[in-house]
Design an enzyme around this catalytic site. Structure first.
Site, short mmCIF file in Angstrom:
data_model
loop_
_atom_site.label_atom_id
_atom_site.label_comp_id
_atom_site.label_asym_id
_atom_site.label_seq_id
_atom_site.Cartn_x
_atom_site.Cartn_y
_atom_site.Cartn_z
N TYR A 157 -38.11 -15.56 11.01
CA TYR A 157 -38.90 -15.95 12.55
C TYR A 157 -37.36 -15.12 13.57
O TYR A 157 -37.21 -13.90 13.93
CB TYR A 157 -39.12 -16.50 13.16
N SER B 52 -37.23 -13.01 21.54
CA SER B 52 -37.53 -13.99 21.85
C SER B 52 -36.21 -14.69 22.13
O SER B 52 -35.77 -14.18 21.70
CB SER B 52 -38.26 -15.41 20.16
#
Length: 254
Positions: free
Chosen positions: A155, A140
């Site tokens: 995350y 990501s």
């Protein structure tokens, strides 16, 4: 491309990027292994994959934070197909959490986003070495910078760790002819946002905001990410390893 008789294992294949990736590989004649927790959704994806070229996928229902179920992915794949050519570590977990929420969210996220990836990759590595295969990790843009408008601390940390895993593993396996790369999506229209704790209305509002601020004026679709994954797994990317490929409509520029 060149996936006829190639075995491709995709985690998180029941929806979003994983499902789109599975369908794309199926259209390229690959033998796909669909891994996920939602068996009914996996069956729907499997039907679409089989309809593409008539090749029946293997479905493996698994919770990646469970070591025995991770090991079962490997045994089922080898039992069915005898080897593996491509591993797509796509499954990921995210939730709204900050440093004020204690260690529990961190442990849950790292268990899926890092530990499970490490274990599954290590178990498949001997077979990937034998086939001179390759690995694509789905990371990501959160690996590069904090997500400013949402508390996503664990995350972000997990994706930064995944990127370093990609680079280090690429070096380690290069002598064996195994390539390792990463795809780093920005905002992408998938069920991920709702799974992370947003309701449908909040998710749609988030996408609208992202559409306005992206330099290209839109968020990515799961098919956009799947195209890059399939390219990196193909022989067209034979000189690419240890690379992080951003697909974010310019998100990290603003």
């Amino acid at each position: 491309m060149d996936f006829c008789n190639k075995v491709v294992v995709i985690t998180g294949a029941s929806s979003g990027i994983g499902a789109s990736t599975a369908k794309q590989f199926a259209r390229e004649w690959a033998k796909v292994v669909l891994v996920g927790r939602n068996e009914s959704a996996l069956k729907e994806v499997a039907t679409e994959c089989e309809n593409a070229k008539g090749i029946k996928p293997l479905i493996v229902k698994a919770e990646l934070s469970n070591d025995d179920e991770v090991k079962n992915i490997v045994s089922k794949t080898i039992e069915a197909f005898g080897g593996i050519d491509v591993l797509v570590n796509n499954a990921g977990f995210g939730c709204k959490a900050s440093i004020h929420d204690g260690i529990e969210p961190f442990d849950r996220i790292m268990a899926t986003n890092i530990r499970a990836v490490y274990l599954l990759t290590s178990l498949f590595t001997p077979y990937l070495v034998k086939s001179k295969g390759n690995i694509v990790n789905v990371s990501s843009v959160a690996a590069f910078r904090p997500i400013k408008d949402v508390d996503f601390l664990p995350y972000c940390i997990s994706k930064a760790a995944l990127d370093q895993f990609t680079r280090c593993l690429a070096v380690e396996l290069s002598k064996d002819g195994v390539r390792v790369n990463s795809v780093n999506p920005g905002a992408t229209r998938t069920p991920f946002v709702q799974v992370a704790g947003f309701n449908k209305e909040q998710a749609e509002e988030l996408y609208k905001i992202r559409d306005k601020v992206m330099p290209l004026g839109k968020v990515a679709e799961s098919e956009d990410i799947a195209d890059m994954i399939v390219y990196l797994a193909s022989s067209r990317a034979r000189s690419i390893t240890g690379a992080l490929h951003v697909i974010d409509n310019g998100e990290i520029l603003v």
